[in-house]
Structures are given as C-alpha cells and as structure tokens.
Design a protein around this motif. Structure first.
Motif, short mmCIF file in Angstrom:
data_model
loop_
_atom_site.label_atom_id
_atom_site.label_comp_id
_atom_site.label_asym_id
_atom_site.label_seq_id
_atom_site.Cartn_x
_atom_site.Cartn_y
_atom_site.Cartn_z
N CYS A 147 24.17 -55.86 13.71
CA CYS A 147 23.91 -55.87 15.15
C CYS A 147 25.10 -56.33 15.98
O CYS A 147 25.02 -56.35 17.21
N ASP A 149 28.79 -55.66 17.25
CA ASP A 149 29.89 -54.71 17.42
C ASP A 149 31.11 -55.53 17.82
O ASP A 149 31.14 -56.16 18.88
N ARG A 172 29.91 -57.47 21.15
CA ARG A 172 28.64 -57.14 21.80
C ARG A 172 27.53 -57.10 20.75
O ARG A 172 27.71 -56.55 19.67
N TRP A 173 26.36 -57.66 21.12
CA TRP A 173 25.16 -57.52 20.29
C TRP A 173 24.56 -56.17 20.60
O TRP A 173 24.39 -55.80 21.77
N THR A 174 24.23 -55.40 19.58
CA THR A 174 23.70 -54.05 19.78
C THR A 174 22.22 -53.95 19.46
O THR A 174 21.61 -52.92 19.69
N CYS A 175 21.63 -55.02 18.93
CA CYS A 175 20.21 -54.99 18.57
C CYS A 175 19.44 -55.91 19.52
O CYS A 175 19.95 -56.87 20.04
#
Length: 176
Positions: A147, A149, A172-175
């Motif tokens: 999660c 990036d 960046r958190w993607t989840c």
C-alpha cells in the motif's frame, strides 16, 4: 593459460574486513575465490576496526561507502587527507586530481562542479591510476508494503550520507 599465469604470478595478500559484518566477510571471500584462478592468493582476515585501522594503509580492506555526494570521492582521493582517519587510506596523491577537486569545490553550483569531479575520475579511475578497487554496489531493501508508493526511487545509500527517508515527501498510501 591459468597454470602459466600462476607460475609467473606469486602475489599474496590479506583482505581485511570487520569480523562482525557478514556482508563484508562474504565480499572478501568472494574476491579471494575470484583471484585464486589468476594465481593470486588473497586470504580473508576478519578483525576489529581497530585492527583494520592499523593495516589499512598497507593492506586491502573491505570498506563500505555509499553517499550520493561527489565529495565522498574527495575523501577517498584527496592527497591532503592521506592517512587521516579513514580518509584516503591508500595515501593516493595526484596533483592533477587535487587541482580538479579544487575547481569542483570552487564551482558556483553542484551541477557546475560535475565536469570537474568527472575529469578527476579520469585520473584516479579505471582508465587512469586505478587507485581503488570497487567490488560491488549493494542494493538495499529497507521495507516493503503493497500500500506504500515510494514514488521515484534512487540508488540507496550504504548507511552513510543520504538518508533512506530522503524522498519521504513523495511517499503516498494507496490503500484505504
């Protein structure tokens, strides 16, 4: 051919490494194995940094460097630093390299200094004096999360210099 080389070449030396560092031990052992078919008997020797400090000016040692700064090259090759701590342990001295280092440091920006650092490398590097043997670049993995990036990554440092978190502003958190 190897037998012919072996009879002509009777080189032998230790390769010193910090005994507590398994990675540097493996590098010393691998270098010794690669040199053996050439008739060069390199013997890995594990010891403390105090023991290595006593012989690093006259015997090979497995150092670890990894700063993204060209100034680290100054620490390895500048004649004025010869034998000072871990700086320039081989006592390398070349007036042309010192002059290019001075020009690099006097440049108006980091970008403007790059041609001088590069020109210096032509003298101390593989096509010049070949004053240092670079064994390997290690790829470091510090953490992983599906999660997270990290954005555009870089060559990671070897524990010195540029921190692992240098690009944290781009993470960046993607989840959810």
């Amino acid at each position: 051919m190897v037998a012919e080389i072996r009879t002509r070449c009777q080189a032998a030396f230790p390769i010193n490494y910090p005994a507590a560092d398994a990675t540097r031990q493996a590098l010393a052992e691998t270098a010794a194995e690669l040199l053996r078919p050439l008739g060069i008997e390199a013997t890995p020797v594990g010891g403390s940094w105090d023991a290595i400090r006593r012989v690093m000016h006259s015997e090979p040692a497995v150092f670890g460097f990894g700063s993204h700064s060209p100034y680290q090259l100054y620490g390895i090759y500048a004649s004025e630093l010869a034998g000072q701590g871990y700086s320039n342990p081989s006592f390398y001295a070349n007036p042309e390299v010192d002059a290019l280092f001075a020009e690099a440091q006097a440049a108006e920006s980091l970008e403007a200094s790059f041609p001088f650092w590069s020109a210096a490398a032509e003298h101390y590097g593989l096509h010049g004096d070949n004053a240092w043997t670079w064994l390997v670049n290690l790829d470091h993995v510090y953490f992983a999360d599906a999660c997270l990036d990290l954005g555009r990554t870089q060559i990671e440092p070897h524990g010195h210099g540029w921190p692992v978190t240098a690009t944290i502003a781009d993470w960046r958190w993607t989840c959810e």
